[in-house]
Design an enzyme around this catalytic site. Sequence first.
Site, PDB file in Angstrom:
ATOM      1  N   ASN A  62       0.839  -1.209   0.000  1.00 23.48           N
ATOM      2  CA  ASN A  62       0.000   0.000   0.000  1.00 23.48           C
ATOM      3  C   ASN A  62       0.867   1.249   0.000  1.00 23.48           C
ATOM      4  O   ASN A  62       1.893   1.311   0.668  1.00 23.48           O
ATOM      5  CB  ASN A  62      -1.031   0.000   1.140  1.00 23.48           C
ATOM      6  CG  ASN A  62      -0.439  -0.180   2.524  1.00 23.48           C
ATOM      7  OD1 ASN A  62       0.572  -0.830   2.693  1.00 23.48           O
ATOM      8  ND2 ASN A  62      -1.082   0.413   3.514  1.00 23.48           N
ATOM      9  N   CYS A  73      -4.202   0.692  -2.447  1.00 27.27           N
ATOM     10  CA  CYS A  73      -4.022  -0.563  -1.705  1.00 27.27           C
ATOM     11  C   CYS A  73      -2.966  -1.441  -2.375  1.00 27.27           C
ATOM     12  O   CYS A  73      -2.765  -1.386  -3.600  1.00 27.27           O
ATOM     13  CB  CYS A  73      -5.318  -1.363  -1.696  1.00 27.27           C
ATOM     14  SG  CYS A  73      -6.640  -0.613  -0.759  1.00 27.27           S
ATOM     15  N   GLU A  75      -3.078  -4.589  -3.065  1.00 27.45           N
ATOM     16  CA  GLU A  75      -3.589  -5.526  -4.079  1.00 27.45           C
ATOM     17  C   GLU A  75      -3.666  -4.870  -5.447  1.00 27.45           C
ATOM     18  O   GLU A  75      -3.299  -5.445  -6.469  1.00 27.45           O
ATOM     19  CB  GLU A  75      -5.007  -6.020  -3.696  1.00 27.45           C
ATOM     20  CG  GLU A  75      -5.062  -6.827  -2.423  1.00 27.45           C
ATOM     21  CD  GLU A  75      -5.319  -5.989  -1.177  1.00 27.45           C
ATOM     22  OE1 GLU A  75      -4.790  -4.861  -1.087  1.00 27.45           O
ATOM     23  OE2 GLU A  75      -6.043  -6.460  -0.303  1.00 27.45           O
TER      24      GLU A  75
HETATM   25  N1  THU Z   1      -5.237  -1.521   2.528  1.00 29.72           N
HETATM   26  C1  THU Z   1      -4.669  -2.333   1.595  1.00 29.72           C
HETATM   27  O1  THU Z   1      -3.596  -2.061   1.068  1.00 29.72           O
HETATM   28  N2  THU Z   1      -5.329  -3.467   1.275  1.00 29.72           N
HETATM   29  C2  THU Z   1      -6.497  -3.880   1.844  1.00 29.72           C
HETATM   30  O2  THU Z   1      -7.021  -4.908   1.479  1.00 29.72           O
HETATM   31  C3  THU Z   1      -7.108  -3.076   2.903  1.00 29.72           C
HETATM   32  C4  THU Z   1      -6.496  -1.760   3.162  1.00 29.72           C
HETATM   33  C5  THU Z   1      -4.497  -0.318   2.910  1.00 29.72           C
HETATM   34  C6  THU Z   1      -5.121   0.985   2.517  1.00 29.72           C
HETATM   35  C7  THU Z   1      -4.525   1.927   3.528  1.00 29.72           C
HETATM   36  O3  THU Z   1      -3.243   2.328   3.080  1.00 29.72           O
HETATM   37  C8  THU Z   1      -4.344   1.066   4.765  1.00 29.72           C
HETATM   38  O4  THU Z   1      -4.384  -0.279   4.311  1.00 29.72           O
HETATM   39  C9  THU Z   1      -5.396   1.267   5.835  1.00 29.72           C
HETATM   40  O5  THU Z   1      -6.658   1.144   5.310  1.00 29.72           O
END
Ligand code: THU
Length: 164
Positions: A62, A73, A75
Site C-alpha cells: 500500500n 491498496c 492488491e
Molecule cells: N489496505 C490495503 O492495502 N489493502 C487492503 O485490502 C485493505 C487496506 C491499505 C489501505 C490503507 O493504506 C491502509 O491499508 C489502511 O486502510
Amino acid sequence: MKIKEVKINFLEYEDDQELSQEEQNLLGEAFKSVEKSYAPYSEFHVGAAVLLENGVVVTGSNQENAAYPSGLCAERVAIFYANSQYPGVKITALAVRAKADHFHVNNPITPCGSCRQVIVETEHRQKEKIKIIMKGETGPVHVVSGIEALLPFTFYEAKLKKKS
Ligand code: THU
C-alpha cells in the site's frame, strides 16, 4: 416471494505447512512486500503478491498519500503493475498479508471493496478465476478459489465494452 440463499465457501488452514509450496511462497513474498509499504498515515502495512501463469511473481504494497484518497491498496498496486508489465498473461493467485504498527494482526486480511471490484474485472478479462490467499501477521490462512466468494452479486456488464 422467495427467499434465496447465496452460499460461499472458503478454506481455513491453521498451519501454513498444509498449503502447497507455491501458496506458501506466495504468502512469503506478500509478507516481504509488507516491509515496502508506505503507510505513515494509517500505520497499517499491507503486502500483496500475484502469481502469473508464466511463474512470475509480482508484488505490491500500500502506498499512501497526504491527500488520503490518492493512496492505493497493495492488491491494486500489484494487479495493475502485473497487468501493465505482462499484458495478456493471466494471474492465477493473489496473496495478501498485513502488519500494523500499533496492534497485532492475527486474522486474515481481506481485499477492500474497490480491490474486489478490480479483481472481478481481471477475472473477466482473463476468463479465469484468481485464487485469493489471505493471512495476517500470524493466525490462520483463508483461501477462496475466486472473487465470487468475497463479492457475490458482482457488478459486471460485458456490453459496456464498446468492442468485445
Ligand atoms: N489496505 C490495503 O492495502 N489493502 C487492503 O485490502 C485493505 C487496506 C491499505 C489501505 C490503507 O493504506 C491502509 O491499508 C489502511 O486502510
